[in-house]
Design an enzyme around this catalytic site. Structure first.
Site, PDB file in Angstrom:
ATOM      1  N   PHE A 155      -2.344 -47.085  22.681  1.00 35.94           N
ATOM      2  CA  PHE A 155      -2.182 -48.420  22.103  1.00 35.94           C
ATOM      3  C   PHE A 155      -1.824 -49.475  23.128  1.00 35.94           C
ATOM      4  O   PHE A 155      -2.062 -50.664  22.904  1.00 35.94           O
ATOM      5  CB  PHE A 155      -1.091 -48.386  21.010  1.00 35.94           C
ATOM      6  CG  PHE A 155       0.317 -48.290  21.529  1.00 35.94           C
ATOM      7  CD1 PHE A 155       1.002 -49.408  21.974  1.00 35.94           C
ATOM      8  CD2 PHE A 155       0.981 -47.066  21.583  1.00 35.94           C
ATOM      9  CE1 PHE A 155       2.300 -49.316  22.455  1.00 35.94           C
ATOM     10  CE2 PHE A 155       2.275 -46.967  22.056  1.00 35.94           C
ATOM     11  CZ  PHE A 155       2.946 -48.098  22.502  1.00 35.94           C
ATOM     12  N   LYS A 179     -12.121 -42.136  20.692  1.00 36.05           N
ATOM     13  CA  LYS A 179     -11.111 -42.247  19.640  1.00 36.05           C
ATOM     14  C   LYS A 179     -10.023 -43.186  20.151  1.00 36.05           C
ATOM     15  O   LYS A 179      -9.154 -42.808  20.923  1.00 36.05           O
ATOM     16  CB  LYS A 179     -10.485 -40.896  19.284  1.00 36.05           C
ATOM     17  CG  LYS A 179      -9.746 -40.983  17.928  1.00 36.05           C
ATOM     18  CD  LYS A 179      -8.387 -40.361  17.896  1.00 36.05           C
ATOM     19  CE  LYS A 179      -7.245 -40.982  18.576  1.00 36.05           C
ATOM     20  NZ  LYS A 179      -6.451 -41.944  17.776  1.00 36.05           N
ATOM     21  N   GLU A 182      -5.038 -45.451  16.762  1.00 36.30           N
ATOM     22  CA  GLU A 182      -5.082 -45.961  15.399  1.00 36.30           C
ATOM     23  C   GLU A 182      -4.225 -47.217  15.240  1.00 36.30           C
ATOM     24  O   GLU A 182      -4.378 -47.968  14.268  1.00 36.30           O
ATOM     25  CB  GLU A 182      -4.635 -44.884  14.407  1.00 36.30           C
ATOM     26  CG  GLU A 182      -3.230 -44.368  14.589  1.00 36.30           C
ATOM     27  CD  GLU A 182      -3.110 -43.214  15.575  1.00 36.30           C
ATOM     28  OE1 GLU A 182      -2.139 -42.451  15.463  1.00 36.30           O
ATOM     29  OE2 GLU A 182      -3.979 -43.096  16.468  1.00 36.30           O
ATOM     30  N   ARG A 183      -3.332 -47.476  16.206  1.00 40.46           N
ATOM     31  CA  ARG A 183      -2.483 -48.664  16.143  1.00 40.46           C
ATOM     32  C   ARG A 183      -3.178 -49.912  16.669  1.00 40.46           C
ATOM     33  O   ARG A 183      -2.820 -51.026  16.286  1.00 40.46           O
ATOM     34  CB  ARG A 183      -1.202 -48.422  16.948  1.00 40.46           C
ATOM     35  CG  ARG A 183      -0.329 -47.297  16.405  1.00 40.46           C
ATOM     36  CD  ARG A 183       0.863 -47.064  17.301  1.00 40.46           C
ATOM     37  NE  ARG A 183       1.793 -46.089  16.734  1.00 40.46           N
ATOM     38  CZ  ARG A 183       2.961 -45.765  17.265  1.00 40.46           C
ATOM     39  NH1 ARG A 183       3.343 -46.339  18.400  1.00 40.46           N
ATOM     40  NH2 ARG A 183       3.740 -44.874  16.696  1.00 40.46           N
ATOM     41  N   SER A 232       1.232 -40.098  25.638  1.00 43.58           N
ATOM     42  CA  SER A 232       2.541 -39.525  25.912  1.00 43.58           C
ATOM     43  C   SER A 232       2.429 -38.112  26.473  1.00 43.58           C
ATOM     44  O   SER A 232       1.414 -37.423  26.278  1.00 43.58           O
ATOM     45  CB  SER A 232       3.379 -39.493  24.628  1.00 43.58           C
ATOM     46  OG  SER A 232       2.830 -38.565  23.702  1.00 43.58           O
ATOM     47  N   CYS A 287       2.795 -47.134  31.366  1.00 43.87           N
ATOM     48  CA  CYS A 287       3.172 -45.927  32.103  1.00 43.87           C
ATOM     49  C   CYS A 287       3.473 -46.212  33.566  1.00 43.87           C
ATOM     50  O   CYS A 287       3.942 -45.328  34.276  1.00 43.87           O
ATOM     51  CB  CYS A 287       2.093 -44.856  31.977  1.00 43.87           C
ATOM     52  SG  CYS A 287       0.513 -45.325  32.695  1.00 43.87           S
ATOM     53  N   GLU A 387      11.289 -40.751  29.064  1.00 37.07           N
ATOM     54  CA  GLU A 387      10.542 -42.000  28.950  1.00 37.07           C
ATOM     55  C   GLU A 387      10.962 -42.734  27.676  1.00 37.07           C
ATOM     56  O   GLU A 387      10.826 -42.207  26.574  1.00 37.07           O
ATOM     57  CB  GLU A 387       9.039 -41.722  28.933  1.00 37.07           C
ATOM     58  CG  GLU A 387       8.197 -42.976  28.931  1.00 37.07           C
ATOM     59  CD  GLU A 387       6.714 -42.688  29.063  1.00 37.07           C
ATOM     60  OE1 GLU A 387       6.036 -43.406  29.820  1.00 37.07           O
ATOM     61  OE2 GLU A 387       6.221 -41.752  28.410  1.00 37.07           O
TER      62      GLU A 387
END
Length: 505
Positions: A155, A179, A182-183, A232, A287, A387
């Protein structure tokens, strides 16, 4: 950009057709600055993945046989369209992700740079040759596309990260299934629209929206040859293990806990704004964010650094990304804001000193969290090791550069590390000993250019070939090595060959 009241319809793209969601469950897409729902992401199923892969498989032979110069021309047209719609694309990133207009524009520019790199595919796909490896024998290598490949993207960079892989993969002759998060599905959808406006054939680029079911279907599908993932650390590990278990080539870019080491000779008036930008840019949701400041020196020198950082962070304007001057923008979701808050609570319990507290939302509405500084953090504290992915800067105090290196290398992550100093000797000492894949010297966000690999190590990366640069080309291609020898005499021309003079020309 002003606030947008428009709502968007999110669709899958399969075989060149945009599909209605047909009763699929959905997940809301928010404008993080207001909390308003702007779209609904369809949570697709394994059957949707199957159809997308089928379309990509059908399109592959023709696309792979398309001359590489023609594939590159599609990318050149795509790059032109991205430039023409630059502001629109940056606004879309701000809307669905929340980042400020400067960061959004930077993200769009970085994505375009990968397209520019992929436009050089005719050169990037060149093989290698050695003649006379033995008498009369030549050795040649050729690069071939893999087939159907896939990417699962996060995202926090909804435009840039899909473009880390899509131009390289399709430029090399593969067909592709994306893909997106979804956010934040809107930027990916716009990428698909512009690719087809650029002339990409149907089925070469497909989008399947969804969550875990789609991820697992991609990682286990027998026709998908390679999977690229960014996200993540726990999910990266899952994708790597599941994809490899099904015989796939996998690159999984994972989490981070990046240190910024500030030496006593750091030029504070230059270093502090850079530290602030690294720690709080995009609300810390990247990141490469510098989330730990390692202050090297005496207590007096450390105090001076912490006070300067605190003063700069306190002065940041917190607000929506589309408002001019906003420096700290909202987090992606309220649930994530609660997670970030829980880490600050934990730090306090573990003995850290909260010298700047952003837990009380500084702006009403949306998912805002104020700039936060945790001082006197130690290596045993979870906030030093895990994190957080938010606007929280942990300060660790050490006496020497070697102590700073020791602290940083104790992290299970190895994405990036920066150092602030004017000492060449210190830089070389640090560079030779630090365990991180991307290094910044007086640069807080050590992001490589598109023609270099995004080079995380340790638990920040699972795989062998990194994203972008020549590593990206190698990841999406396979070598064939050919050894060539001919027995016939060069004057021995078969009867089927007619020279012009013999044909009456």
């Amino acid at each position: 950009m002003q606030t947008q009241e428009k709502s968007f319809e999110v669709k899958n793209l399969i075989g060149g057709r945009w599909e209605e969601r047909d009763g699929l469950e959905t997940e809301p897409v928010y404008d993080p600055a207001t909390g308003r729902v702007i779209a609904e992401t369809p949570l697709s199923t394994e059957e949707d993945v199957e159809r997308a892969v089928g379309a990509a498989k059908e399109a592959f032979p023709s696309w792979a046989a398309t001359p590489v110069v023609e594939r590159a021309r599609v990318l050149f047209r795509f790059k032109m369209l991205l430039e023409e719609r630059f502001d629109e694309l940056a606004d879309l990133v701000t809307l669905e992700n929340g980042k400020d207009t400067k960061d959004a524009a930077g993200e769009v520019r970085r994505g375009i740079e990968v397209v520019e790199f992929a436009c050089g595919m005719p050169t990037l796909l060149m093989g290698e040759t050695v003649r006379d490896v033995a008498r009369g024998i030549d050795n040649v290598s050729w690069r071939y596309p893999l087939g159907v490949v896939a990417a699962i993207t996060p995202f926090n960079f909804p435009f840039m990260v899909p473009l880390w892989t899509a131009p390289i993969a399709i430029g090399a002759g593969n067909t592709y299934v994306l893909k997106p998060s979804e956010r934040t599905p809107l930027s990916a959808q716009r990428i698909g629209e512009l690719l087809f406006e650029a002339g990409l054939p149907e089925g070469v680029f497909n989008i399947v929206n969804g969550a875990k079911e789609v991820v697992d279907a991609i990682c286990s599908h027998p026709e998908i040859k390679a999977v690229s993932f960014v996200g993540s650390q726990p999910v990266a590990k899952h994708v790597y293990e599941l994809g490899c278990a099904h015989g796939k080539r996998v690159q999984a870019l994972a989490g981070a806990k990046n240190s910024m080491i500030a030496m006593p000779d750091a030029v504070l008036e230059k270093a502090v704004p850079n530290i602030i930008s690294s720690a709080y840019g995009n609300a810390g949701e990247r990141c490469l964010a510098g989330s730990v400041l390692v202050a090297v020196g005496t207590e007096e020198e450390q105090d001076r650094l912490v006070e300067a950082v605190k003063e700069a962070a306190s002065a940041m304007k917190v607000g929506p990304g589309y408002e001019e001057g906003s420096e700290l923008t909202p987090l992606i979701r309220d649930s994530h804001r609660e997670r970030v808050r829980s880490y600050v609570d934990l730090a306090e319990e573990e003995g850290a000193e909260v010298v700047l507290d952003g837990r009380k939302p500084p702006v009403e509405g949306g998912f805002f969290f104020g700039p936060t500084i945790l001082d006197r953090v130690t290596g045993e504290m979870r906030v030093a090791r895990e994190e957080i992915f938010g606007p929280v800067l942990s300060v660790v105090r050490v006496r020497t550069l070697d102590e700073a290196i020791e602290f940083t290398n104790a992290s299970p992550f190895g994405n990036a590390c920066s150092i602030y100093t004017e000492s060449g000797a210190a830089i070389r000492h640090w560079r030779e000993r630090i365990e991180a894949g991307m290094l910044g010297v007086n640069v807080g966000v050590a992001a490589p250019m598109a023609f270099f690999p995004f080079n995380g190590i340790k638990n920040s990366f699972y795989g062998d070939l990194h994203a972008t640069g020549k590593d990206g080309v190698r990841f999406f291609t396979e070598n064939k090595v050919e050894i060539v020898r001919f027995y016939s005499d060069p004057d021995d021309v078969g009867p089927s060959v007619a020279y012009p003079e013999e044909a009456g020309a």
